[in-house]
Design a protein around this motif. Structure first.
Motif, PDB file in Angstrom:
ATOM      1  N   LEU A  99       0.861  -1.182   0.000  1.00  0.00           N
ATOM      2  CA  LEU A  99       0.000   0.000   0.000  1.00  0.00           C
ATOM      3  C   LEU A  99       0.897   1.232   0.000  1.00  0.00           C
ATOM      4  O   LEU A  99       1.565   1.543   0.978  1.00  0.00           O
ATOM      5  N   THR A 105      -4.713   6.242  -1.272  1.00  0.00           N
ATOM      6  CA  THR A 105      -4.419   5.010  -0.543  1.00  0.00           C
ATOM      7  C   THR A 105      -4.792   5.147   0.937  1.00  0.00           C
ATOM      8  O   THR A 105      -5.126   4.159   1.590  1.00  0.00           O
ATOM      9  N   THR A 122       3.684  -1.061   3.848  1.00  0.00           N
ATOM     10  CA  THR A 122       3.445   0.305   3.402  1.00  0.00           C
ATOM     11  C   THR A 122       4.673   1.174   3.659  1.00  0.00           C
ATOM     12  O   THR A 122       5.470   0.883   4.559  1.00  0.00           O
ATOM     13  N   ASN A 127      -0.633   5.940   6.743  1.00  0.00           N
ATOM     14  CA  ASN A 127      -1.429   4.792   6.330  1.00  0.00           C
ATOM     15  C   ASN A 127      -1.286   3.624   7.310  1.00  0.00           C
ATOM     16  O   ASN A 127      -2.253   2.902   7.570  1.00  0.00           O
TER      17      ASN A 127
END
Length: 234
Positions: A99, A105, A122, A127
């Motif tokens: 990600l 996102t 990630t 995130n």
């Protein structure tokens, strides 16, 4: 004349001339004013040209600069949520996912289903926090240099770590999409992270709302032959 053929003729004529009056378009292409007004509205709404008083202007490919993440998170929110839902539909239980950093996102991180037991890597601190808040258990944050404007982790350490892994899916942020569906970002280090994530994934998806179309930015990292584009309309 079929509608799609007519729209292409209008768009080509406007792009060739930069600006055209309604009268010029109607006369040159033999299109009635009532039909032309409707077609110009449709092309304007699709961000293919700009309708102005008395005519239409070509939309030149813009050069997009990087905005700070805080600005992105409050821009085109509805479109980004639609894109996130479409991206979510691509995810199956127990898949390993990369990600990318980015505002779209971010909205995907908000809705990834904890019960799917995905392993997620990630390069975004924010995130990772959102995934944790969402109840996702297997979150892996990549090492590297923190780019303050986007809160993205990138650089030599990130690339070295990312190169060791293989993913089922990668979801990539995009800063700009040109008319040939080449995909761009504003930073060479971030571009290299995206390239490796694509190379090491079974399937890659680029997430970009329509405001990023018909534009270019500093570094091309991929094109439509390598990843599938998800926007609010496709």
């Amino acid at each position: 004349m079929l509608r799609d053929e007519r729209l292409k003729l209008i768009l080509d004529f406007v792009n060739d001339n930069d600006y055209c009056s309604n009268e010029q378009i109607s006369k040159h292409l033999n299109i009635p004013f009532t039909t032309l007004r409707r077609d110009l509205t449709d092309l304007h709404n699709e961000s293919k040209l700009k309708r102005v008083h008395g005519g239409a202007k070509s939309i030149r490919e813009r050069s997009i600069l990087e905005a700070v993440l805080d600005e992105k998170l409050v821009t085109n929110i509805d479109a980004k949520r639609i894109i996130a839902k479409k991206a979510l539909a691509c995810i199956k239980p127990f898949e390993t996912i990369f990600l990318d950093a980015g505002s779209t996102t971010y909205f995907l991180a908000e809705i990834i289903k904890p019960e799917f037991n995905n392993k997620i890597y990630t390069n975004s601190i924010i995130n990772a926090q959102i995934l944790a808040k969402n109840g996702v258990k297997d979150i892996n944050l990549l090492p590297g240099r923190l780019k303050l404007s986007t809160i993205a982790i990138c650089g030599v350490e990130t690339i070295a770590a990312l190169s060791k892994y293989n993913f089922d899916l990668a979801f990539l942020g995009i800063n700009a999409v040109d008319k040939d569906y080449n995909f761009f970002t504003t930073d060479e280090d971030e571009a290299e992270v995206k390239r490796i994530a694509i190379r090491n994934s079974q399937f890659g998806f680029g997430l970009a709302d329509m405001s990023k179309h018909n534009s270019k930015s500093f570094v091309k990292f991929s094109d439509k032959s390598q990843i599938a584009l998800i926007n609010e309309e496709v």
